[in-house]
Motif scaffolding. Sequence first.
Motif, short mmCIF file in Angstrom:
data_model
loop_
_atom_site.label_atom_id
_atom_site.label_comp_id
_atom_site.label_asym_id
_atom_site.label_seq_id
_atom_site.Cartn_x
_atom_site.Cartn_y
_atom_site.Cartn_z
N HIS A 101 1.00 -1.19 -0.13
CA HIS A 101 -0.08 -0.09 -0.03
C HIS A 101 0.91 1.22 0.15
O HIS A 101 1.50 1.48 1.10
CB HIS A 101 -0.85 0.05 1.30
N LYS A 102 0.68 2.09 -1.08
CA LYS A 102 1.68 3.39 -1.23
C LYS A 102 0.55 4.41 -1.64
O LYS A 102 -0.42 4.07 -2.29
CB LYS A 102 2.77 2.95 -2.38
N PHE A 103 1.28 5.36 -1.17
CA PHE A 103 0.27 6.60 -1.63
C PHE A 103 1.03 7.88 -2.28
O PHE A 103 2.24 7.74 -1.95
CB PHE A 103 -0.54 7.31 -0.70
N ARG A 104 0.36 8.85 -2.90
CA ARG A 104 1.01 10.06 -3.45
C ARG A 104 0.00 10.97 -2.86
O ARG A 104 -1.13 10.65 -2.51
CB ARG A 104 1.43 10.06 -4.90
N ALA A 105 0.41 12.35 -2.72
CA ALA A 105 -0.32 13.22 -2.38
C ALA A 105 -0.32 14.45 -3.29
O ALA A 105 0.81 14.81 -3.56
CB ALA A 105 0.20 13.78 -0.77
N TRP A 106 -1.38 15.10 -3.48
CA TRP A 106 -1.75 16.50 -4.13
C TRP A 106 -1.45 17.49 -3.12
O TRP A 106 -2.60 17.54 -2.35
CB TRP A 106 -2.65 16.38 -4.83
N ASP A 107 -0.60 18.48 -2.96
CA ASP A 107 -0.66 19.63 -2.29
C ASP A 107 -1.26 20.90 -2.94
O ASP A 107 -0.50 21.34 -3.54
CB ASP A 107 0.84 19.88 -1.66
N GLU A 108 -2.56 20.91 -2.53
CA GLU A 108 -3.16 21.95 -3.18
C GLU A 108 -2.67 23.40 -3.07
O GLU A 108 -2.60 24.31 -4.03
CB GLU A 108 -4.75 21.90 -2.87
N GLU A 109 -2.26 23.55 -1.82
CA GLU A 109 -1.83 24.91 -1.33
C GLU A 109 -0.48 25.35 -2.31
O GLU A 109 -0.43 26.62 -2.65
CB GLU A 109 -1.43 25.06 0.02
N ASN A 110 0.46 24.25 -2.40
CA ASN A 110 1.45 24.42 -3.06
C ASN A 110 1.52 24.08 -4.58
O ASN A 110 2.54 24.06 -5.31
CB ASN A 110 2.67 23.81 -2.32
N LYS A 111 0.58 23.49 -4.95
CA LYS A 111 0.33 23.04 -6.30
C LYS A 111 1.36 22.03 -6.86
O LYS A 111 2.17 22.20 -7.89
CB LYS A 111 0.30 24.09 -7.40
N VAL A 112 1.54 21.03 -5.92
CA VAL A 112 2.80 20.18 -6.38
C VAL A 112 2.38 18.59 -6.04
O VAL A 112 1.52 18.44 -4.91
CB VAL A 112 4.15 20.38 -5.45
N MET A 113 2.85 17.64 -6.61
CA MET A 113 2.38 16.28 -6.31
C MET A 113 3.57 15.77 -5.61
O MET A 113 4.66 15.90 -5.80
CB MET A 113 2.30 15.51 -7.67
N ILE A 114 3.23 15.19 -4.23
CA ILE A 114 4.32 14.57 -3.54
C ILE A 114 4.41 12.90 -3.52
O ILE A 114 3.49 12.32 -3.40
CB ILE A 114 4.02 15.15 -2.14
N PRO A 115 5.61 12.56 -4.01
CA PRO A 115 5.80 11.22 -3.97
C PRO A 115 5.79 10.28 -2.84
O PRO A 115 6.03 10.90 -1.67
CB PRO A 115 6.95 11.04 -4.81
N TRP A 116 5.54 8.97 -2.89
CA TRP A 116 5.47 8.29 -1.53
C TRP A 116 6.66 8.32 -0.78
O TRP A 116 6.68 8.54 0.48
CB TRP A 116 5.43 6.83 -2.38
#
Length: 139
Positions: A4-19
């Motif tokens: 189980h892995k996730f990535r995250a969208w940081d809406e404030e900084n408009k950046v995708m953050i890898p696992w």
Amino acid sequence: MRKHKFRAWDEENKVMIPWDQLKFDKDPSEEIVVYRQVSAGEWEGIEPELMEYTGLKDKNGAEGCQDDILDTHVGKAVIKLGKYGGTGDIEHYNVGFYVDFLDRFTNSAYRHELGYWLPQSVIIGNIHDNPELLAGKQS
């Protein structure tokens, strides 16, 4: 069993953050807190939109993830997680990862199982980094 892995969208900084740049913890109220790595040994709390990896790969070997956009032989589709299937009054649904085609006709005419579509398709982006790929979506 898949990892189980996730990535995250940081809406404030408009950046995708890898696992590998995410850390999860619980606060005293047992709520999950997400941190992103800012630099070596430095983390900051964020409130991202999490997207889970499906455990499947596209035909080029790229890992499929929630909110990825696929180029299939019948049109573009988005990977989603949730309830899909049932039609009309029938209360029979599937729950899991599935594809949602951008074209209304294609969406009603073809199967939605991700395991069928992803291995024969190519991931061309995601809905956060590449919203222009959703242009012309019919509801």
